[in-house]
Write a protein that holds these residues in place. Structure first.
Motif, short mmCIF file in Angstrom:
data_model
loop_
_atom_site.label_atom_id
_atom_site.label_comp_id
_atom_site.label_asym_id
_atom_site.label_seq_id
_atom_site.Cartn_x
_atom_site.Cartn_y
_atom_site.Cartn_z
N LYS A 129 14.02 19.12 33.39
CA LYS A 129 12.68 19.12 33.97
C LYS A 129 11.63 19.45 32.91
O LYS A 129 11.83 20.32 32.07
N ALA A 130 10.50 18.74 32.97
CA ALA A 130 9.36 19.03 32.11
C ALA A 130 8.09 19.01 32.94
O ALA A 130 8.02 18.33 33.98
N THR A 131 7.08 19.75 32.50
CA THR A 131 5.82 19.80 33.24
C THR A 131 4.67 19.39 32.33
O THR A 131 4.74 19.51 31.10
N LEU A 132 3.59 18.91 32.96
CA LEU A 132 2.44 18.41 32.21
C LEU A 132 1.20 18.49 33.07
O LEU A 132 1.24 18.15 34.26
N ASN A 133 0.10 18.94 32.48
CA ASN A 133 -1.20 18.82 33.12
C ASN A 133 -1.92 17.65 32.46
O ASN A 133 -2.12 17.65 31.24
N PHE A 134 -2.30 16.65 33.26
CA PHE A 134 -2.91 15.45 32.71
C PHE A 134 -4.01 14.95 33.63
O PHE A 134 -3.76 14.62 34.78
N ARG A 135 -5.23 14.98 33.13
CA ARG A 135 -6.41 14.45 33.82
C ARG A 135 -6.52 14.93 35.26
O ARG A 135 -6.73 14.15 36.19
N GLY A 136 -6.41 16.23 35.40
CA GLY A 136 -6.71 16.85 36.69
C GLY A 136 -5.54 17.04 37.62
O GLY A 136 -5.70 17.60 38.71
N ARG A 137 -4.35 16.59 37.22
CA ARG A 137 -3.18 16.79 38.07
C ARG A 137 -2.07 17.49 37.27
O ARG A 137 -1.95 17.30 36.07
N ASN A 138 -1.30 18.27 37.98
CA ASN A 138 -0.11 18.89 37.41
C ASN A 138 1.10 18.04 37.79
O ASN A 138 1.31 17.73 38.97
N TRP A 139 1.88 17.64 36.78
CA TRP A 139 3.01 16.73 36.98
C TRP A 139 4.32 17.43 36.64
O TRP A 139 4.37 18.27 35.74
N GLU A 140 5.37 17.04 37.35
CA GLU A 140 6.72 17.48 37.05
C GLU A 140 7.59 16.25 36.86
O GLU A 140 7.59 15.35 37.71
N ALA A 141 8.27 16.18 35.73
CA ALA A 141 9.09 15.02 35.41
C ALA A 141 10.53 15.45 35.16
O ALA A 141 10.79 16.53 34.62
N TRP A 142 11.45 14.57 35.54
CA TRP A 142 12.87 14.77 35.27
C TRP A 142 13.32 13.62 34.38
O TRP A 142 13.14 12.45 34.73
N PHE A 143 13.88 13.95 33.22
CA PHE A 143 14.28 12.90 32.27
C PHE A 143 15.77 12.97 32.01
O PHE A 143 16.37 14.05 31.97
N ALA A 144 16.36 11.79 31.84
CA ALA A 144 17.81 11.69 31.67
C ALA A 144 18.20 11.96 30.23
O ALA A 144 17.78 11.24 29.32
N GLN A 145 19.02 12.96 30.03
CA GLN A 145 19.41 13.35 28.69
C GLN A 145 20.31 12.31 28.03
O GLN A 145 20.41 12.26 26.80
N ASP A 146 20.97 11.47 28.85
CA ASP A 146 21.92 10.51 28.29
C ASP A 146 21.32 9.11 28.14
O ASP A 146 22.04 8.17 27.81
N ILE A 147 20.02 8.95 28.40
CA ILE A 147 19.36 7.65 28.20
C ILE A 147 18.26 7.87 27.16
O ILE A 147 17.15 8.30 27.48
N PRO A 148 18.54 7.61 25.89
CA PRO A 148 17.62 7.99 24.80
C PRO A 148 16.41 7.07 24.66
O PRO A 148 16.22 6.41 23.65
N LEU A 149 15.61 7.02 25.71
CA LEU A 149 14.37 6.26 25.70
C LEU A 149 13.23 7.20 26.05
O LEU A 149 13.26 7.84 27.11
N GLN A 150 12.23 7.28 25.20
CA GLN A 150 11.16 8.27 25.39
C GLN A 150 10.02 7.70 26.24
O GLN A 150 8.85 7.90 25.93
N TYR A 151 10.38 6.99 27.31
CA TYR A 151 9.37 6.29 28.10
C TYR A 151 9.49 6.67 29.57
O TYR A 151 10.43 7.32 30.00
N GLY A 152 8.51 6.21 30.34
CA GLY A 152 8.51 6.45 31.77
C GLY A 152 7.49 5.55 32.42
O GLY A 152 6.83 4.74 31.76
N PRO A 153 7.31 5.68 33.73
CA PRO A 153 6.34 4.84 34.44
C PRO A 153 4.90 5.25 34.15
O PRO A 153 4.63 6.32 33.60
N TRP A 154 3.99 4.35 34.49
CA TRP A 154 2.55 4.56 34.36
C TRP A 154 2.20 4.97 32.92
O TRP A 154 2.53 4.26 31.99
#
Length: 250
Positions: A129-154
């Protein structure tokens, strides 16, 4: 303890990033809350460090109560493409107002993610799990440790693994991975500026685009008031999209 976790995790991802696949197609289920909550499919295509994201209104926009298999067809066109070149550090997307669409260039942010020690399993993948404040919203993201792609939606990227789930803490927007295929999209064979009919192919800075959009609607409102006696205007509501406040408004 958390520092030890991050150090170990960093070594783990460093070891697998060299094996990162070049072409990937990811489909996410996207839920958008509001007065009329909807669910749709969003796609993320990856090739050689470039991503193209698209929320697919055309095939999947539906009330949350309606199963995906019963989604109505052909309601809205697909046009909200976001192209991010992570090597050149450029992010462009298609947006419009009135009858016109434009290419808009946004800032390529180095998101200050905060990786936590929390983990959970999502579709067989151990995710952190990782957290981020971006343009007025607080986000929580879950990233797959076994898929080495540093990307996501939006506009999400920059974590040491593919983002498979992300949501704001108010749960107005939620993306969850549905499928992942190692294949190349035909979108990469086309010029980004030809995917949608555009008024101009020259990228507009986001700040200018928003100012032009406001001027367009202000002028339209003034014209309606001038030509329609007795018409009253309802004040514009507060922003409700993914971005609530821009950095130049701080």
């Amino acid at each position: 303890m958390q520092n030890l976790f991050l150090a170990f995790f960093g070594m783990l991802t460093f070891g697998v990033c060299a094996q990162s696949p070049k072409s990937v197609h990811v489909e996410y289920d996207l839920e958008v809350q509001g007065a009329k909550p909807i669910a749709l499919v969003a796609t993320l295509d990856v090739k050689n460090g470039v991503t193209i994201y698209l929320p697919k209104y055309m095939t999947t926009r539906r009330p949350l109560s309606v199963p995906k298999s019963e989604a109505p067809k052909g309601i809205y066109p697909d046009w909200e493409y976001i192209k991010t070149d992570h090597t050149a550090q450029r992010l462009m997307f298609i947006a419009g107002y009135g009858p016109n669409n434009f290419v808009v260039e946004d800032t390529y942010f180095k998101h200050p993610w905060k990786i936590t020690s929390e983990t959970k399993n999502i579709k067989g993948h151990t995710c952190a799990k990782a957290t981020l404040n971006f343009r007025g919203r607080n986000w929580e993201a879950w990233f797959a440790q076994d898929i080495p792609l540093q990307y996501g939606p939006w506009k999400f990227y920059g974590l040491p693994g593919l983002i498979v789930e992300v949501y704001d803490t108010a749960h107005d927007y939620t993306w969850r991975i549905d499928t992942l295929e190692y294949k190349e999209s035909e979108l990469f064979a086309r010029d980004f500026t030809t995917l949608v009919a555009l008024k101009s192919t020259k990228p507009l800075p986001l700040k200018k685009f928003l100012a032009d959009e406001k001027e367009f609607y202000d002028n339209a409102t003034e014209e309606m008031l001038r030509t329609t006696p007795g018409l009253s205007v309802i004040p514009a509501p507060a922003r409700t999209g993914e971005e609530l406040k821009y950095e130049w408004e701080e």
